[in-house]
Design an enzyme around this catalytic site. Structure first.
Site, PDB file in Angstrom:
ATOM      1  N   TYR A   1       0.796  -1.418  -0.204  1.00 46.82           N
ATOM      2  CA  TYR A   1      -0.017   0.089   0.059  1.00 46.82           C
ATOM      3  C   TYR A   1       0.912   1.226   0.119  1.00 46.82           C
ATOM      4  CZ  TYR A   1      -3.683  -3.412   1.446  1.00 46.82           C
ATOM      5  OH  TYR A   1      -4.680  -4.527   1.589  1.00 46.82           O
TER       6      TYR A   1
ATOM      7  N   HIS B   1      -0.068 -11.886   0.875  1.00 49.92           N
ATOM      8  CA  HIS B   1      -1.130 -10.912   0.181  1.00 49.92           C
ATOM      9  C   HIS B   1      -1.328 -11.593  -1.248  1.00 49.92           C
ATOM     10  CE1 HIS B   1      -1.633  -6.548  -0.510  1.00 49.92           C
ATOM     11  NE2 HIS B   1      -2.601  -7.141  -0.898  1.00 49.92           N
TER      12      HIS B   1
HETATM   13  P1  NAD Z   1     -13.251   0.172   0.567  1.00 50.04           P
HETATM   14  O1  NAD Z   1     -14.189  -0.604   0.193  1.00 50.04           O
HETATM   15  O2  NAD Z   1     -13.146   0.054   1.907  1.00 50.04           O
HETATM   16  O3  NAD Z   1     -13.459   1.677  -0.037  1.00 50.04           O
HETATM   17  C1  NAD Z   1     -12.298   2.573   0.499  1.00 50.04           C
HETATM   18  C2  NAD Z   1     -12.898   3.831  -0.062  1.00 50.04           C
HETATM   19  O4  NAD Z   1     -13.963   4.398   0.446  1.00 50.04           O
HETATM   20  C3  NAD Z   1     -11.869   4.992   0.072  1.00 50.04           C
HETATM   21  O5  NAD Z   1     -11.988   6.017  -1.096  1.00 50.04           O
HETATM   22  C4  NAD Z   1     -12.375   5.956   1.422  1.00 50.04           C
HETATM   23  O6  NAD Z   1     -11.928   7.240   1.518  1.00 50.04           O
HETATM   24  C5  NAD Z   1     -13.816   5.765   1.096  1.00 50.04           C
HETATM   25  N1  NAD Z   1     -14.749   5.643   2.256  1.00 50.04           N
HETATM   26  C6  NAD Z   1     -14.654   5.181   3.632  1.00 50.04           C
HETATM   27  N2  NAD Z   1     -15.369   5.468   4.539  1.00 50.04           N
HETATM   28  C7  NAD Z   1     -16.374   6.420   3.775  1.00 50.04           C
HETATM   29  C8  NAD Z   1     -17.569   6.859   4.099  1.00 50.04           C
HETATM   30  N3  NAD Z   1     -18.032   6.961   5.439  1.00 50.04           N
HETATM   31  N4  NAD Z   1     -18.252   7.549   3.323  1.00 50.04           N
HETATM   32  C9  NAD Z   1     -17.647   7.549   1.995  1.00 50.04           C
HETATM   33  N5  NAD Z   1     -16.602   6.923   1.468  1.00 50.04           N
HETATM   34  C10 NAD Z   1     -15.883   6.268   2.436  1.00 50.04           C
HETATM   35  O7  NAD Z   1     -11.933  -0.427  -0.030  1.00 50.04           O
HETATM   36  P2  NAD Z   1     -10.427  -0.818   0.526  1.00 50.04           P
HETATM   37  O8  NAD Z   1      -9.971   0.624   1.093  1.00 50.04           O
HETATM   38  O9  NAD Z   1      -9.719  -1.431  -0.789  1.00 50.04           O
HETATM   39  O10 NAD Z   1     -10.495  -1.796   1.372  1.00 50.04           O
HETATM   40  C11 NAD Z   1     -10.540  -1.788   2.800  1.00 50.04           C
HETATM   41  C12 NAD Z   1      -9.416  -2.294   3.391  1.00 50.04           C
HETATM   42  O11 NAD Z   1      -9.489  -3.900   3.348  1.00 50.04           O
HETATM   43  C13 NAD Z   1      -8.075  -2.196   2.819  1.00 50.04           C
HETATM   44  O12 NAD Z   1      -7.648  -0.925   3.459  1.00 50.04           O
HETATM   45  C14 NAD Z   1      -7.317  -3.352   3.278  1.00 50.04           C
HETATM   46  O13 NAD Z   1      -6.898  -3.084   4.671  1.00 50.04           O
HETATM   47  C15 NAD Z   1      -8.199  -4.435   3.238  1.00 50.04           C
HETATM   48  N6  NAD Z   1      -8.031  -5.055   1.774  1.00 50.04           N
HETATM   49  C16 NAD Z   1      -7.187  -6.162   1.450  1.00 50.04           C
HETATM   50  C17 NAD Z   1      -6.976  -6.639   0.217  1.00 50.04           C
HETATM   51  C18 NAD Z   1      -5.862  -7.725   0.036  1.00 50.04           C
HETATM   52  O14 NAD Z   1      -5.543  -8.184   1.119  1.00 50.04           O
HETATM   53  N7  NAD Z   1      -5.663  -8.222  -1.113  1.00 50.04           N
HETATM   54  C19 NAD Z   1      -7.728  -6.277  -0.974  1.00 50.04           C
HETATM   55  C20 NAD Z   1      -8.755  -5.025  -0.741  1.00 50.04           C
HETATM   56  C21 NAD Z   1      -8.826  -4.380   0.598  1.00 50.04           C
END
Ligand code: NAD
Length: 305
Positions: free
Chosen positions: A64, A129
């Protein structure tokens, strides 16, 4: 008069680990500027506010923002000035800004780099990952060695194609992998993980999901489809998060957050779900609109049979 205590998110047990994770987890990918720039003050403020409201689970990866997320998360956690046992940190290995490398050497080196960046002595969970891009032969023995050395407490795997979880868990001795993290498959627009939950529970692994907002898709592209509902003042992000949180087999739903306001909104959504319940009527409307695109997903990785 003292102000009333802040409502906090509930804690849920994580498989057989003995860990209790906040049902809303802090996804730290936005702290690596993945969704746009985030200042140190915003990052530290968001982590502090999350912890104040009961979020005890923080997830990051060297991938990240080319390790930036780790450094910023480490600094923010240190600024909390609370005992290490009060929060749970997960990080990852095998996927880096320069590509994939699940070799024993890189994984072993990677945890030391991660601990240095996170300013920690150990992490609670180290996850391979996107294991669909890796091979288990070297990685799993290396992770077991790290567990014995006390650098990590539990082993996890993450991946996009759901078939990867059965592929891995059917090929290793029970208890080797403690946790799985699935993303984009348990949300309002894609709920295909649901069918796999009984299998995962039978394997005794803890279940974490990520991306309830479909990595921003729900807040941006799909919001256009849902305009009629948005215009009535309904909050799609809240509905989406509540949908993901409502299945208690999932210990924690990781939401990517980069501001105090997002933390407040997401915690409020969880507290509202626990106290009042979901807005079933609006949810049904949203599901009807999204039906034509339901369960369509991002293409990634190598599908295992
Ligand atoms: P997400 O679906 O959580 O979306 C994040 C987006 O939504 C960001 O732009 C954020 O600013 C916005 N957001 C958050 N809260 C909000 C709200 N209340 N209103 C409006 N917008 C809002 O996607 P993500 O960040 O990709 O996934 C979350 C977490 O899951 C990642 O940070 C990671 O820790 C994990 N993840 C892991 C993998 C993997 O292991 N391959 C892949 C994807 C995600």
């Amino acid at each position: 008069m003292a102000s009333p205590p802040l409502p906090k998110v509930e804690l849920r047990e994580l498989g057989n680990t003995g860990l209790k994770l906040s049902c809303v987890g802090f996804g730290a990918s936005p702290l690596g500027n993945v969704f746009g720039p985030v200042s140190d003050d915003e990052a530290i403020g968001s982590v502090r506010e999350a912890f104040r409201r009961g979020i005890n689970f923080f997830d990051t990866s060297p991938y990240y923002g080319g390790t930036l997320s780790k450094k910023v998360l480490g600094k923010s956690l240190k600024a909390l000035s609370v005992p290490r046992s009060e929060y749970i940190v997960a990080t990852k290995c095998g996927r880096y800004a320069d590509g994939f490398d699940f070799s024993a050497d890189r994984v072993t080196k990677s945890i030391d780099e991660s601990l240095e960046r996170l300013l920690l002595d150990y992490v609670d969970i180290l996850q391979c990952h996107d294991i669909e891009f890796g091979s288990l032969d070297q990685t799993i023995p290396a992770l077991k060695t790290l567990k014995e050395a006390g650098k990590i407490r539990f082993i996890g795997i993450t991946g996009l194609p759901l078939g990867i979880f059965t592929y891995v868990l059917d090929r290793i001795p029970a208890g080797t992998v403690d946790v799985i993290l699935s993303y984009c498959h348990f949300g309002i627009n894609d709920s295909t993980l649901e069918d796999l939950l009984p299998y995962l529970k039978s394997k005794g692994v803890g279940i974490i999901t990520g991306s309830p907002l479909a990595m921003g898709l729900l807040t941006e592209l799909l919001a256009e489809l849902l305009l009629s509902i948005v215009k009535r003042g309904k909050n799609i992000s809240k509905l989406a998060l509540q949908y993901s949180l409502s299945n208690k087999d999932i210990s924690s739903v990781l939401v990517g957050m980069n501001s105090v306001i997002q933390v407040e909104e997401n915690v409020a959504a969880a507290v509202e779900l626990a106290t009042i319940g979901k807005d079933e009527k609006t949810l049904a409307e949203v599901e009807a609109i999204l039906k034509p695109v339901k369960n369509q997903t991002w293409r990634s990785g190598i599908q295992q049979s």
